[in-house]
Write an enzyme that holds these catalytic residues in place. Structure first.
Site, PDB file in Angstrom:
ATOM      1  N   ARG A   1       0.842  -1.190   0.000  1.00 49.81           N
ATOM      2  CA  ARG A   1       0.000   0.000   0.000  1.00 49.81           C
ATOM      3  C   ARG A   1       0.877   1.240   0.000  1.00 49.81           C
ATOM      4  O   ARG A   1       1.939   1.245   0.642  1.00 49.81           O
ATOM      5  CB  ARG A   1      -0.878  -0.003   1.258  1.00 49.81           C
TER       6      ARG A   1
ATOM      7  N   GLY B   1      -2.229  -3.871   6.979  1.00 55.11           N
ATOM      8  CA  GLY B   1      -3.222  -4.603   7.746  1.00 55.11           C
ATOM      9  C   GLY B   1      -4.176  -5.400   6.877  1.00 55.11           C
ATOM     10  O   GLY B   1      -4.507  -5.005   5.766  1.00 55.11           O
TER      11      GLY B   1
END
Length: 304
Positions: free
Chosen positions: A253, A274
């Site tokens: 990300r 996450g």
């Protein structure tokens, strides 16, 4: 790929970092998805077991769900390389560079990728909080080698900065001071070399901190983000460049912000983001029609 062809898979979760709690949540979600898909998967916590046990257990590949130090910084990747065991995500160099916020920013600057002005402060060094605030105005204080917004704080006065630095130095000897950007916060998930739909995060706290990420029920998410097609393409291109620049591969990300004038700035690269029910990569994947289970299997396939 048929799930049975993966062989025995160990999901590395927990670990020793300050992000242990989140890693346990991510790892359990991944483990459940793998088991539901018919993969022979087990949980493996490096805090409780020696990595050499992976060979003894007959593990053939590893899904890394460790966040922060020891799991996202190249350490466990190097150990798995030594064990000649395939693993998910970025390699040693990509993991180490992405985890180091200060060197990441230096790379952005060196290659002309837009990022906010910053200053690196070392524990025990001679720094003046009054001078820093005079130069930067408000700043975001970030431990250089932590994730999940742990140890982060906004400082608008010299006293606030001193308090924030004292707290950040509990987590790291190097702290990044980043000029505060007032604007909108975005993230671009990366999967198999492709940039997924942009997600915008909106929180009443003013920035996407630990509370907003994992505890708050008031944080709002917009996927795809409400920005123009050209801005979406610009942000995705910046994310691809940043991801490649640090040597990240597989999945991850890239976080960014847009100021009030419409300028985009890169914040950081995450190589093991996450994977909880509130996490952003699954949200972006869902926008492309990919379920959580399909996402997990796609990531695991990259170990082949």
């Amino acid at each position: 790929m048929n799930p049975s062809e993966f062989g025995k898979v160990a999901v590395l979760l927990g670990g020793h970092s300050a992000e242990r709690e989140i890693s346990l949540m991510s790892g359990q979600a991944i483990l459940t998805a793998l088991l539901d898909a018919g993969v022979d998967a087990i949980a493996f916590d490096p805090k409780e077991r020696n990595l050499f046990e992976l060979k003894q257990l007959g593990v053939e590949r590893v899904f890394i769900a460790l966040h922060g130090r020891g799991g996202e910084d190249g350490t466990v990747q190097g150990a798995l390389e030594f064990l000649q065991m395939p693993y998910t995500g970025s390699g040693v160099l990509g993991s180490a560079l992405a985890m180091d916020k200060i060197r990441c920013k230096q790379l952005f600057n060196a290659t002309g990728l837009a990022t906010a002005q910053f200053l690196a402060v070392h524990k025990g060094s001679d720094y003046n909080c009054d001078d820093i605030i005079a130069d930067f105005g408000a700043v975001m204080v970030k431990p250089s080698h932590e994730g999940s917004s742990i140890g982060m704080a906004k400082a608008q006065t010299a006293n606030e900065l001193k308090i924030a630095l004292d707290d950040a130095f509990k987590y790291d000897d190097e702290v990044l001071l980043e000029q505060w950007i007032t604007g909108r916060e975005f993230t671009v998930s990366m999967l198999c070399g492709e940039a997924l739909p942009v997600v915008e995060m909106v929180t009443p706290t003013g920035f996407y901190d630990y509370q907003a990420k994992y505890k708050s029920s008031t944080t709002k998410y917009f996927c795809p983000a409400d920005i123009s097609e050209s801005e979406t393409e610009q942000l995705q291109a910046m994310a691809r460049s940043a991801f490649a620049l640090v040597g990240a591969t597989g999945w991850g990300r890239v976080d960014a912000m847009r100021d009030e004038q419409g300028n985009y700035y890169l914040l950081e690269v995450n190589t093991v983001p996450g994977m909880t029910e509130k996490s952003l990569v699954p949200m972006a994947a869902k926008a492309t029609g990919k379920s959580f289970q399909q996402l997990v299997l796609t990531i695991l396939e990259q170990t082949v």
